[in-house]
Design a protein around this motif. Structure first.
Motif, PDB file in Angstrom:
ATOM      1  N   ASP A 226       0.825  -1.212   0.000  1.00  0.00           N
ATOM      2  CA  ASP A 226       0.000   0.000   0.000  1.00  0.00           C
ATOM      3  C   ASP A 226       0.860   1.263   0.000  1.00  0.00           C
ATOM      4  O   ASP A 226       0.591   2.223  -0.733  1.00  0.00           O
ATOM      5  N   GLY A 246      -5.371  -5.170   0.268  1.00  0.00           N
ATOM      6  CA  GLY A 246      -5.028  -3.826   0.660  1.00  0.00           C
ATOM      7  C   GLY A 246      -5.898  -2.775  -0.002  1.00  0.00           C
ATOM      8  O   GLY A 246      -6.911  -3.081  -0.639  1.00  0.00           O
ATOM      9  N   LYS A 247      -5.467  -1.522   0.106  1.00  0.00           N
ATOM     10  CA  LYS A 247      -6.268  -0.389  -0.356  1.00  0.00           C
ATOM     11  C   LYS A 247      -6.346  -0.295  -1.878  1.00  0.00           C
ATOM     12  O   LYS A 247      -7.270   0.313  -2.418  1.00  0.00           O
ATOM     13  N   TYR A 248      -5.382  -0.871  -2.594  1.00  0.00           N
ATOM     14  CA  TYR A 248      -5.257  -0.585  -4.019  1.00  0.00           C
ATOM     15  C   TYR A 248      -5.515  -1.804  -4.897  1.00  0.00           C
ATOM     16  O   TYR A 248      -4.995  -1.938  -5.995  1.00  0.00           O
TER      17      TYR A 248
END
Length: 578
Positions: A226, A246-248
Motif C-alpha cells: 500500500d 489492501g487499499k489498491y
C-alpha cells in the motif's frame, strides 16, 4: 570478401548477450559446427580469443584464466566427441566454483540417434559438471527468438548465481555461409538483483503490481505494498487467488476481457509477484517487467522481463515505498471507476455458472475460505469483486482438473471451525469424487457442483480451434459420462456418504435454496449443492459478459469474420506473418 556476423539468429543473440553481460574471454577449439560462432566474434574487437586444439587442455586453460582474472571464460568447440573432453576441467570448475561457460556447437537435435556422423546426445550432463544446461535452437520465428534470449540470459546469469560455477550452452548451427550482418540487433538483457546489490531507480510512467496466485499475505506485506502504491501512484491488479486485500486492489478481469482499447492496461512498468495464474492478461502488454521472488528464477510470463529481484517481497516494497502521507492515487482510481462502470452494466444472464457466481460472490459468510476449480469456476468468480474477508485458492500450479476437492478437504482439516467452500464442474467433481468418501471430511465442507454433463469449455465461443472439429462431445468434451445430468447419481452418492444434498435446475429453484448453502453456522453434515445448467446457456452468458462493450476496430474484425469465415481469416493471418 569483408566478414561480419553470421545471419544465424540464435548465434547473434548469444553474442549480443555476452557483450551485454561483459563476458569477453573465449578459448576456442577448431571445428566446423562452431564456425558461425567463432567466425563472428573473431572480427569483433570486444572479445579476447585464444586458441587450443585439445579441448581438454582448452577447458583447463579456461579454469586457470578464470581463477586468475576473476572473470567468466567462454569455451567453444564443435560436435562429435570434442565436448566430452571438457568434462575433467568442468568437474574441476564445478568444485572450485569457477564461472566457465561451455558453448558446444551442434547440428539440429532432431538428428540425434539416426547414425548421422558427429551428432551426439548432449541433453543430459553429469550433475557435478555444470550448474545448468540450455539449448539455443535455430530461430524460425519470434517465439524461438524469445526462447533463445531467455535461455542465453539464464545461462550467463547462472555463472555467478549463488556462488560461481560452470554452465553449458548447446548451440545449434545450420552451417550458414552468410557473414554479412554488419550490426547485431539489440538484445534484451535480464539482470538478477540480490539483497546486497544496489537496487535500480524506479522509472517514471504508469506502474502496476500484478499478483498471481499467492499464499496468505501478512499484514506487514500488505501495508508495504500500500505504501509503495501511494509513493508511485500505482495500482495492484489481482488474480482472484492473489489474497492481497489492501487499499489498491483492482480485480480487472471483466474490463480486460472486453474488446476495447483501454488506457489502464499496458503499464510502463509491471512488478510481478505471486505464482501461476490464468489471468495475467488483465494487465495487457507491459513495456517492462520486474519480477520479485525469493527463488530468483528467470520467469518471463510477459516476455519483457528486465530484472529478477531475488529477495523477500516485503523487503523490496519497503525499500522503494517511502511515502510520508497518502496521495491521490489517480491510476488506481481510474481503474476502479472503470471496473464499477462495467459491474453496473452486467446484463441479464441466463441460468449458468456466471449467473450463480453473480448471486453468491458477496454472500459467503465472514471469514470463509473459497476453493475454485480451474477454468470456468476461476473465470466466473473472477469477474466479480469477492470481498476481502474471503480467502480464495485454486490449483493453478499444475492447472489440472484433478484434485480440486482433495485440496479443499486438506485445507478444511487445518481449521475445522472455519467454513470451506469448493466450486467445481462435473468432470472435475467425478474425477476427484473418491475423496468424498474420506472419513476425515468435516461438517465445515460445502461443495457447489455445476453440472452440464460435459467439458463446457470446449463449446465456448472463445475456443476458436474447436470450430474446425465436428462431434466434439464424443471425445474432446467428454459428453455423456457420469449419468449425463442424472438427478439421482450425485444425490444418492452424497446422501449415502453422509452429506446434506440439494439441487437446482433453474433460477427459481436456486433462489429457493441457496441461503441454506451459505448459512454461517457449522451444520450437522457437510453439503453438496448440485446445480444443473445447459452448455448453450453457459456459452450465451459468457458471450454477454465478453461483449458488454466493444471497440469499433473489433466490430470491424468480427464483421470480416462473418463475411469471409474463420478459416479464411486464419489463412490471411498466416500470410501476413510471413
Amino acid at each position: 570478401m569483408e566478414q561480419f556476423y553470421t545471419d544465424e539468429r540464435n548465434v547473434q543473440i548469444l553474442i549480443a548477450l555476452l557483450k551485454e553481460h561483459g563476458v569477453k574471454k573465449v578459448v576456442a577449439s577448431p571445428g566446423s559446427t562452431n564456425v558461425t560462432f567463432i567466425g563472428s566474434i573473431q572480427q569483433d574487437p570486444f572479445f579476447e580469443i585464444y586458441s587450443s586444439v585439445d579441448e581438454r587442455s582448452a577447458a583447463y586453460i579456461a579454469c586457470g584464466m578464470s581463477a586468475e582474472s576473476g572473470e567468466p571464460v567462454v569455451l567453444s568447440c564443435t560436435g562429435a566427441t570434442a565436448s566430452r573432453n571438457y568434462y575433467p576441467a568442468l568437474t574441476e570448475a564445478f568444485y572450485r566454483k569457477l564461472p566457465i561457460l561451455a558453448v558446444t556447437s551442434t547440428q539440429d537435435e532432431s538428428k540425434i540417434g539416426h547414425l548421422i556422423p558427429q551428432v551426439i546426445d548432449r541433453t543430459i550432463q553429469p550433475l557435478d559438471t555444470v550448474k545448468c544446461s540450455v539449448h539455443l535452437q535455430t530461430v524460425k520465428d519470434a517465439s524461438d527468438a524469445w526462447d533463445c534470449n531467455v535461455k542465453a540470459n539464464k545461462a550467463i546469469l547462472e555463472l555467478t548465481h549463488h556462488g560461481n560455477g560452470p554452465v553449458h550452452i548447446n548451440l545449434t548451427t545450420t552451417y550458414s555461409r552468410n557473414f554479412q550482418v554488419k550490426k547485431l540487433q539489440t538484445e534484451r538483457k535480464i539482470e538478477r538483483i540480490m539483497l546486497y546489490d544496489k537496487l535500480p531507480d524506479m522509472p517514471q510512467g504508469k506502474i502496476a503490481i500484478y499478483v498471481g496466485s499467492h499464499v496468505r499475505m501478512s499484514k506487514s506485506l500488505t501495508e508495504s505494498i500500500d505504501t509503495f502504491c501511494e509513493t508511485y501512484n500505482a495500482m495492484v491488479a489481482v488474480d482472484p487467488t492473489a489474497n492481497y486485500n489492501g487499499k489498491y486492489k483492482v480485480p480487472y478481469q471483466l474490463v480486460a476481457q472486453q474488446n476495447i482499447d483501454d488506457e489502464n492496461q499496458n503499464p510502463d512498468l509491471l512488478i510481478h509477484i505471486g505464482e501461476m495464474s490464468d489471468m495475467a492478461y488483465i494487465v495487457g502488454r507491459p513495456k517492462s517487467v520486474w519480477r520479485v521472488s525469493e527463488d530468483g528464477k528467470i520467469v518471463d510470463r510477459f516476455q519483457t522481463l528486465r530484472y529478477i529481484f531475488e529477495m523477500p517481497e516485503q523487503l523490496f516494497f519497503e525499500h522503494y515505498g517511502k511515502a510520508s502521507q497518502s496521495r491521490q492515487c489517480t491510476y488506481y482510481n481510474n481503474c476502479i471507476e472503470r471496473c464499477n462502470s462495467f459491474w453496473n452494466k452486467i446484463p441479464d444472464l441466463p441460468f449458468s455458472h456466471l449467473w450463480i457466481a453473480s448471486r453468491l460472490y458477496n454472500l459467503l459468510p465472514m471469514g470463509a475460505v473459497l476453493h475454485l476449480g480451474i477454468l470456468s469456476p476461476l473465470r466466473s468468480w473472477g469477474y466479480f469483486p469477492i470481498p476481502s474477508h474471503i480467502e480464495v485458492y485454486c490449483n493453478q500450479g499444475g492447472f489440472g482438473i484433478d484434485g480440486n476437492m482433495s485440496s479443499l478437504l486438506g485445507a478444511s482439516l487445518v481449521h475445522p471451525e472455519r467454513l470451506y467452500f469448493g466450486v467445481v464442474g462435473d468432470l472435475s467433481f467425478f474425477y476427484d469424487m473418491n475423496v468424498l468418501g474420506n472419513h476425515h471430511i468435516g461438517r465445515n465442507v460445502r461443495i457447489l457442483l455445476v453440472n452440464n454433463a460435459l467439458g463446457a469449455e470446449f463449446h465456448l465461443f472463445k475456443q476458436t480451434n474447436c470450430v474446425y472439429v465436428n462431434d466434439i462431445d464424443k471425445y474432446l468434451s467428454a459428453g455423456g459420462h457420469f449419468g449425463c445430468k442424472s438427478p439421482n447419481v450425485v444425490k444418492h452418492l452424497a446422501e449415502d456418504w453422509g452429506y446434506e444434498y440439494f439441487s437446482a435446475s433453474n433460477k427459481d429453484d436456486f433462489e429457493g435454496i441457496y441461503e441454506r448453502f451459505i448459512t454461517p453456522e457449522i451444520t450437522e453434515k457437510p453439503m453438496i449443492f448440485e446445480v444443473f445448467t445447459d452448455v448453450n446457456d453457459e456459452n450465451e452468458a459468457l458471450h454477454r459478459m465478453y461483449f458488454i462493450e466493444t471497440s469499433t476496430r473489433y466490430r470491424v474484425g468480427e464483421l470480416v469474420r462473418d463475411v469471409i469465415g474463420e478459416r479464411q481469416v486464419e489463412m490471411i493471418k498466416k500470410i501476413v506473418k510471413r
